[in-house]
Design a protein around this motif. Structure first.
Motif, PDB file in Angstrom:
ATOM      1  N   THR A 134      13.125 -39.219 -18.454  1.00 28.93           N
ATOM      2  CA  THR A 134      12.497 -40.454 -18.954  1.00 28.93           C
ATOM      3  C   THR A 134      11.311 -40.148 -19.863  1.00 28.93           C
ATOM      4  OG1 THR A 134      10.913 -40.628 -17.113  1.00 28.93           O
ATOM      5  CG2 THR A 134      13.084 -41.631 -16.784  1.00 28.93           C
ATOM      6  N   SER A 135      10.901 -38.874 -19.915  1.00 32.87           N
ATOM      7  CA  SER A 135       9.659 -38.544 -20.619  1.00 32.87           C
ATOM      8  C   SER A 135       9.905 -37.871 -21.969  1.00 32.87           C
ATOM      9  CB  SER A 135       8.767 -37.669 -19.740  1.00 32.87           C
ATOM     10  OG  SER A 135       9.388 -36.430 -19.495  1.00 32.87           O
ATOM     11  N   ILE A 136       8.899 -38.029 -22.840  1.00 33.55           N
ATOM     12  CA  ILE A 136       8.941 -37.485 -24.202  1.00 33.55           C
ATOM     13  C   ILE A 136       7.611 -36.759 -24.415  1.00 33.55           C
ATOM     14  CG2 ILE A 136       9.076 -38.095 -26.676  1.00 33.55           C
ATOM     15  CD1 ILE A 136       9.928 -40.951 -24.805  1.00 33.55           C
ATOM     16  N   GLU A 137       7.648 -35.450 -24.716  1.00 33.25           N
ATOM     17  CA  GLU A 137       6.393 -34.767 -25.049  1.00 33.25           C
ATOM     18  C   GLU A 137       6.236 -34.729 -26.564  1.00 33.25           C
ATOM     19  OE1 GLU A 137       5.010 -31.303 -22.870  1.00 33.25           O
ATOM     20  OE2 GLU A 137       4.142 -30.521 -24.717  1.00 33.25           O
ATOM     21  N   VAL A 138       5.020 -35.084 -27.004  1.00 28.80           N
ATOM     22  CA  VAL A 138       4.703 -35.195 -28.425  1.00 28.80           C
ATOM     23  C   VAL A 138       3.511 -34.281 -28.717  1.00 28.80           C
ATOM     24  CG1 VAL A 138       3.752 -36.818 -30.135  1.00 28.80           C
ATOM     25  CG2 VAL A 138       5.558 -37.582 -28.573  1.00 28.80           C
ATOM     26  N   ALA A 139       3.551 -33.571 -29.853  1.00 31.51           N
ATOM     27  CA  ALA A 139       2.399 -32.787 -30.315  1.00 31.51           C
ATOM     28  C   ALA A 139       1.699 -33.578 -31.412  1.00 31.51           C
ATOM     29  CB  ALA A 139       2.856 -31.442 -30.863  1.00 31.51           C
ATOM     30  N   VAL A 140       0.361 -33.527 -31.417  1.00 35.62           N
ATOM     31  CA  VAL A 140      -0.408 -34.160 -32.487  1.00 35.62           C
ATOM     32  C   VAL A 140      -1.322 -33.097 -33.089  1.00 35.62           C
ATOM     33  CG1 VAL A 140      -2.006 -36.022 -33.135  1.00 35.62           C
ATOM     34  CG2 VAL A 140      -0.401 -36.380 -31.231  1.00 35.62           C
ATOM     35  N   GLU A 141      -1.177 -32.853 -34.391  1.00 33.11           N
ATOM     36  CA  GLU A 141      -2.047 -31.900 -35.111  1.00 33.11           C
ATOM     37  C   GLU A 141      -3.045 -32.708 -35.920  1.00 33.11           C
ATOM     38  OE1 GLU A 141       0.237 -29.131 -37.427  1.00 33.11           O
ATOM     39  OE2 GLU A 141       1.552 -28.661 -35.744  1.00 33.11           O
ATOM     40  N   ILE A 142      -4.321 -32.298 -35.834  1.00 31.35           N
ATOM     41  CA  ILE A 142      -5.381 -33.058 -36.503  1.00 31.35           C
ATOM     42  C   ILE A 142      -6.093 -32.170 -37.526  1.00 31.35           C
ATOM     43  CG2 ILE A 142      -7.495 -34.420 -36.142  1.00 31.35           C
ATOM     44  CD1 ILE A 142      -5.843 -33.947 -33.024  1.00 31.35           C
ATOM     45  N   TYR A 143      -6.231 -32.682 -38.724  1.00 31.30           N
ATOM     46  CA  TYR A 143      -6.981 -32.010 -39.795  1.00 31.30           C
ATOM     47  C   TYR A 143      -8.041 -32.952 -40.336  1.00 31.30           C
ATOM     48  CZ  TYR A 143      -3.700 -28.135 -39.945  1.00 31.30           C
ATOM     49  OH  TYR A 143      -2.956 -27.024 -39.609  1.00 31.30           O
ATOM     50  N   GLY A 144      -9.166 -32.380 -40.796  1.00 28.11           N
ATOM     51  CA  GLY A 144     -10.203 -33.141 -41.474  1.00 28.11           C
ATOM     52  C   GLY A 144     -10.234 -32.713 -42.929  1.00 28.11           C
ATOM     53  N   GLU A 145     -10.340 -33.681 -43.830  1.00 26.39           N
ATOM     54  CA  GLU A 145     -10.317 -33.359 -45.262  1.00 26.39           C
ATOM     55  C   GLU A 145     -11.512 -34.011 -45.945  1.00 26.39           C
ATOM     56  OE1 GLU A 145      -6.733 -34.796 -47.254  1.00 26.39           O
ATOM     57  OE2 GLU A 145      -7.946 -35.080 -49.058  1.00 26.39           O
ATOM     58  N   ASP A 146     -12.252 -33.202 -46.725  1.00 28.84           N
ATOM     59  CA  ASP A 146     -13.319 -33.767 -47.543  1.00 28.84           C
ATOM     60  C   ASP A 146     -12.699 -34.085 -48.905  1.00 28.84           C
ATOM     61  OD1 ASP A 146     -15.399 -34.118 -49.399  1.00 28.84           O
ATOM     62  OD2 ASP A 146     -16.797 -33.020 -48.109  1.00 28.84           O
ATOM     63  N   PRO A 147     -12.559 -35.374 -49.239  1.00 24.60           N
ATOM     64  CA  PRO A 147     -11.833 -35.713 -50.471  1.00 24.60           C
ATOM     65  C   PRO A 147     -12.609 -35.368 -51.731  1.00 24.60           C
ATOM     66  CG  PRO A 147     -12.707 -37.699 -49.446  1.00 24.60           C
ATOM     67  CD  PRO A 147     -13.047 -36.569 -48.517  1.00 24.60           C
ATOM     68  N   ILE A 148     -13.912 -35.076 -51.600  1.00 23.10           N
ATOM     69  CA  ILE A 148     -14.706 -34.744 -52.797  1.00 23.10           C
ATOM     70  C   ILE A 148     -14.656 -33.242 -53.074  1.00 23.10           C
ATOM     71  CG2 ILE A 148     -17.056 -34.786 -53.799  1.00 23.10           C
ATOM     72  CD1 ILE A 148     -17.371 -37.499 -52.205  1.00 23.10           C
ATOM     73  N   THR A 149     -14.897 -32.424 -52.004  1.00 22.10           N
ATOM     74  CA  THR A 149     -14.854 -30.962 -52.211  1.00 22.10           C
ATOM     75  C   THR A 149     -13.433 -30.415 -52.085  1.00 22.10           C
ATOM     76  OG1 THR A 149     -15.173 -30.490 -49.861  1.00 22.10           O
ATOM     77  CG2 THR A 149     -17.173 -30.729 -51.213  1.00 22.10           C
ATOM     78  N   LYS A 150     -12.517 -31.249 -51.601  1.00 21.27           N
ATOM     79  CA  LYS A 150     -11.100 -30.877 -51.417  1.00 21.27           C
ATOM     80  C   LYS A 150     -10.905 -29.845 -50.305  1.00 21.27           C
ATOM     81  CE  LYS A 150      -9.440 -33.164 -55.055  1.00 21.27           C
ATOM     82  NZ  LYS A 150      -8.738 -34.403 -54.861  1.00 21.27           N
ATOM     83  N   THR A 151     -11.883 -29.690 -49.399  1.00 20.43           N
ATOM     84  CA  THR A 151     -11.696 -28.746 -48.302  1.00 20.43           C
ATOM     85  C   THR A 151     -10.927 -29.432 -47.176  1.00 20.43           C
ATOM     86  OG1 THR A 151     -13.884 -29.323 -47.509  1.00 20.43           O
ATOM     87  CG2 THR A 151     -13.705 -27.278 -48.757  1.00 20.43           C
ATOM     88  N   ARG A 152     -10.107 -28.637 -46.488  1.00 15.16           N
ATOM     89  CA  ARG A 152      -9.274 -29.176 -45.413  1.00 15.16           C
ATOM     90  C   ARG A 152      -9.396 -28.225 -44.235  1.00 15.16           C
ATOM     91  NH1 ARG A 152      -3.663 -29.334 -43.930  1.00 15.16           N
ATOM     92  NH2 ARG A 152      -3.033 -31.462 -43.445  1.00 15.16           N
ATOM     93  N   GLU A 153      -9.741 -28.762 -43.055  1.00 18.97           N
ATOM     94  CA  GLU A 153      -9.971 -27.895 -41.893  1.00 18.97           C
ATOM     95  C   GLU A 153      -9.135 -28.352 -40.708  1.00 18.97           C
ATOM     96  OE1 GLU A 153     -14.372 -26.088 -41.779  1.00 18.97           O
ATOM     97  OE2 GLU A 153     -14.254 -28.226 -41.300  1.00 18.97           O
ATOM     98  N   PHE A 154      -8.632 -27.351 -39.957  1.00 23.69           N
ATOM     99  CA  PHE A 154      -7.930 -27.658 -38.708  1.00 23.69           C
ATOM    100  C   PHE A 154      -8.958 -28.105 -37.674  1.00 23.69           C
ATOM    101  CE2 PHE A 154      -6.658 -26.096 -34.483  1.00 23.69           C
ATOM    102  CZ  PHE A 154      -5.534 -26.890 -34.292  1.00 23.69           C
ATOM    103  N   ILE A 155      -8.673 -29.191 -36.968  1.00 25.84           N
ATOM    104  CA  ILE A 155      -9.592 -29.706 -35.958  1.00 25.84           C
ATOM    105  C   ILE A 155      -9.058 -29.468 -34.550  1.00 25.84           C
ATOM    106  CG2 ILE A 155     -10.814 -31.776 -35.097  1.00 25.84           C
ATOM    107  CD1 ILE A 155     -11.617 -30.911 -37.980  1.00 25.84           C
ATOM    108  N   SER A 156      -7.791 -29.818 -34.311  1.00 25.58           N
ATOM    109  CA  SER A 156      -7.266 -29.687 -32.958  1.00 25.58           C
ATOM    110  C   SER A 156      -5.755 -29.910 -32.930  1.00 25.58           C
ATOM    111  CB  SER A 156      -7.943 -30.718 -32.038  1.00 25.58           C
ATOM    112  OG  SER A 156      -7.784 -30.374 -30.689  1.00 25.58           O
TER     113      SER A 156
END
Ligand SMILES: CC(C)(COP(=O)(O)OP(=O)(O)OC[C@H]1O[C@@H](n2cnc3c(N)ncnc32)[C@H](O)[C@@H]1OP(=O)(O)O)[C@@H](O)C(=O)NCCC(=O)NCCS
Length: 153
Positions: free
Chosen positions: A88-110
């Motif tokens: 009955t169960s479904i395991e889901v992964a969630v990947e989170i990134y933060g992006e600064d749209p001005i400097t264009k940097t993108r970092e892994f958060i969790s």
């Protein structure tokens, strides 16, 4: 729509993007942990619902580590996908990134794993549609999730 045997990852993969606004932040201008947990729950539920084609309820979320702050004015990107299904169960992964749209940097958060249970309109659990891992990476994710489940139960 599920074929005779089940559904693939791509059929329920969900990407959600949100702008960090002042109401979402603490005194340092960083995204509040509780706000991020809310977004994780919503995007995870979208994937589980798309997969199960039914109502779902969150039954478990693993430890959430916040590796980096996400600042005011940045974009939070959450990608969720199915990694495993049981009865009955479904395991889901969630990947989170933060992006600064001005400097264009993108970092892994969790990366977070969540378990949802498929429910009918009366709130009773029911059998879900099996997940069919296809690629080597998906098969590895599936085996890791099966191990997590063995350790939980
Ligand atoms: C979801 C709910 C209906 C499940 O009912 P239940 O009688 O506890 O169901 P079970 O113990 O048989 O568990 C159902 C499935 O979830 C899995 N599960 C339950 N607790 C789990 C946990 N802590 N970690 C991982 N999986 C878990 C079981 O292994 C089972 O999986 P399977 O059917 O694929 O083998 C019930 O727990 C509930 O209503 N919970 C509240 C949900 C909710 O409101 N969530 C929002 C946040 S409060």
């Amino acid at each position: 729509m599920a074929n005779e045997t089940g559904k693939t990852r791509g059929e329920s993969l969900t990407v959600m993007t949100e702008l960090v606004i002042p109401n979402d932040t603490n005194m340092l201008g960083n995204l509040l942990g509780g706000r991020l947990l809310y977004l994780i729950d919503i995007v995870g539920a979208m994937t589980a619902t798309r997969h199960a084609e039914s109502i779902v309820a969150t039954v478990q979320m693993n430890t959430v580590e916040f590796k980096r702050p996400i600042k005011l004015g940045c974009i939070v990107e959450l990608t969720s996908y199915v990694v495993w299904t049981g009865n009955t169960s479904i395991e889901v992964a969630v990947e989170i990134y933060g992006e600064d749209p001005i400097t264009k940097t993108r970092e892994f958060i969790s990366k977070v794993f969540m378990v949802f249970v498929a429910l009918d309109a009366e709130g009773r659990k029911h059998k879900t549609i099996p997940y069919l891992p296809e690629t080597e990476r998906e098969i590895q994710d599936y085996e890791e999730a099966a191990n997590r489940r063995r350790q939980t139960i």
